[in-house]
Design a protein around this motif. Structure first.
Motif, PDB file in Angstrom:
ATOM      1  N   PRO A  41       0.600  -1.212   0.017  1.00  0.00           N
ATOM      2  CA  PRO A  41      -0.179   0.376  -0.051  1.00  0.00           C
ATOM      3  C   PRO A  41       0.987   1.277   0.617  1.00  0.00           C
ATOM      4  O   PRO A  41       0.088   2.163  -0.283  1.00  0.00           O
ATOM      5  N   TYR A  42       2.141   1.239   0.595  1.00  0.00           N
ATOM      6  CA  TYR A  42       2.659   2.332   0.336  1.00  0.00           C
ATOM      7  C   TYR A  42       4.229   3.569  -0.708  1.00  0.00           C
ATOM      8  O   TYR A  42       4.749   3.728  -0.816  1.00  0.00           O
ATOM      9  N   GLN A  43       3.664   1.358  -0.848  1.00  0.00           N
ATOM     10  CA  GLN A  43       5.281   1.308  -2.142  1.00  0.00           C
ATOM     11  C   GLN A  43       4.857   2.517  -3.175  1.00  0.00           C
ATOM     12  O   GLN A  43       5.680   3.435  -4.041  1.00  0.00           O
ATOM     13  N   GLU A  44       3.741   3.620  -3.944  1.00  0.00           N
ATOM     14  CA  GLU A  44       4.309   4.394  -4.871  1.00  0.00           C
ATOM     15  C   GLU A  44       4.152   5.601  -3.866  1.00  0.00           C
ATOM     16  O   GLU A  44       5.151   6.468  -4.652  1.00  0.00           O
ATOM     17  N   GLU A  45       4.231   5.555  -2.578  1.00  0.00           N
ATOM     18  CA  GLU A  45       3.594   7.160  -2.128  1.00  0.00           C
ATOM     19  C   GLU A  45       5.592   7.669  -1.862  1.00  0.00           C
ATOM     20  O   GLU A  45       5.967   8.459  -1.455  1.00  0.00           O
ATOM     21  N   VAL A  46       6.195   6.001  -0.984  1.00  0.00           N
ATOM     22  CA  VAL A  46       7.731   5.948  -1.028  1.00  0.00           C
ATOM     23  C   VAL A  46       8.050   6.831  -2.548  1.00  0.00           C
ATOM     24  O   VAL A  46       9.339   7.152  -1.878  1.00  0.00           O
ATOM     25  N   ASN A  47       7.623   6.414  -3.519  1.00  0.00           N
ATOM     26  CA  ASN A  47       8.587   6.395  -4.955  1.00  0.00           C
ATOM     27  C   ASN A  47       7.905   8.490  -4.987  1.00  0.00           C
ATOM     28  O   ASN A  47       9.227   9.067  -4.890  1.00  0.00           O
ATOM     29  N   THR A  48       7.514   8.890  -4.189  1.00  0.00           N
ATOM     30  CA  THR A  48       7.183  10.481  -4.160  1.00  0.00           C
ATOM     31  C   THR A  48       8.183  10.907  -3.483  1.00  0.00           C
ATOM     32  O   THR A  48       8.990  12.411  -3.813  1.00  0.00           O
ATOM     33  N   PHE A  49       8.371  10.133  -2.290  1.00  0.00           N
ATOM     34  CA  PHE A  49       9.392  10.749  -1.242  1.00  0.00           C
ATOM     35  C   PHE A  49      10.928  10.963  -1.024  1.00  0.00           C
ATOM     36  O   PHE A  49      11.513  11.266  -1.275  1.00  0.00           O
ATOM     37  N   GLN A  50      10.967   9.687  -2.281  1.00  0.00           N
ATOM     38  CA  GLN A  50      12.678   9.417  -3.010  1.00  0.00           C
ATOM     39  C   GLN A  50      13.368  10.702  -3.595  1.00  0.00           C
ATOM     40  O   GLN A  50      14.393  11.366  -3.806  1.00  0.00           O
ATOM     41  N   GLU A  51      12.046  11.468  -4.109  1.00  0.00           N
ATOM     42  CA  GLU A  51      12.280  13.033  -4.710  1.00  0.00           C
ATOM     43  C   GLU A  51      12.585  13.561  -3.609  1.00  0.00           C
ATOM     44  O   GLU A  51      13.951  14.824  -4.278  1.00  0.00           O
ATOM     45  N   ILE A  52      12.451  13.540  -2.482  1.00  0.00           N
ATOM     46  CA  ILE A  52      12.566  14.835  -1.478  1.00  0.00           C
ATOM     47  C   ILE A  52      14.508  14.027  -1.455  1.00  0.00           C
ATOM     48  O   ILE A  52      15.468  15.288  -1.272  1.00  0.00           O
ATOM     49  N   THR A  53      14.086  12.675  -1.273  1.00  0.00           N
ATOM     50  CA  THR A  53      15.985  12.672  -0.320  1.00  0.00           C
ATOM     51  C   THR A  53      16.654  13.482  -1.287  1.00  0.00           C
ATOM     52  O   THR A  53      17.678  14.192  -1.296  1.00  0.00           O
TER      53      THR A  53
END
Length: 63
Positions: A41-53
């Protein structure tokens, strides 16, 4: 002349401190995102946060 030397080292030390703080934050954030990314359930949202990192990495390099 002593005041001048101090004036030059203080900004450099501030940049080093900031880089260390961002490095720790980046490490912790990546660890948490890796753990969250293991759940479907969190995989898509994690990809978004990769941009922040990546933003943190780039900003540290630019400074």
């Amino acid at each position: 002349m002593i005041l001048l030397a101090f004036s030059l080292t203080e900004p450099y030390e501030m940049l080093i401190r900031r880089e260390k703080i961002r490095g720790k934050l980046l490490h912790n954030l990546r660890d948490e995102l890796n753990q969250l990314g293991r759940s479907l359930p969190y995989q898509e949202e994690v990809n978004t946060f990769q941009e922040i990192t990546q933003f943190l990495v780039n900003s540290s390099k630019e400074q």
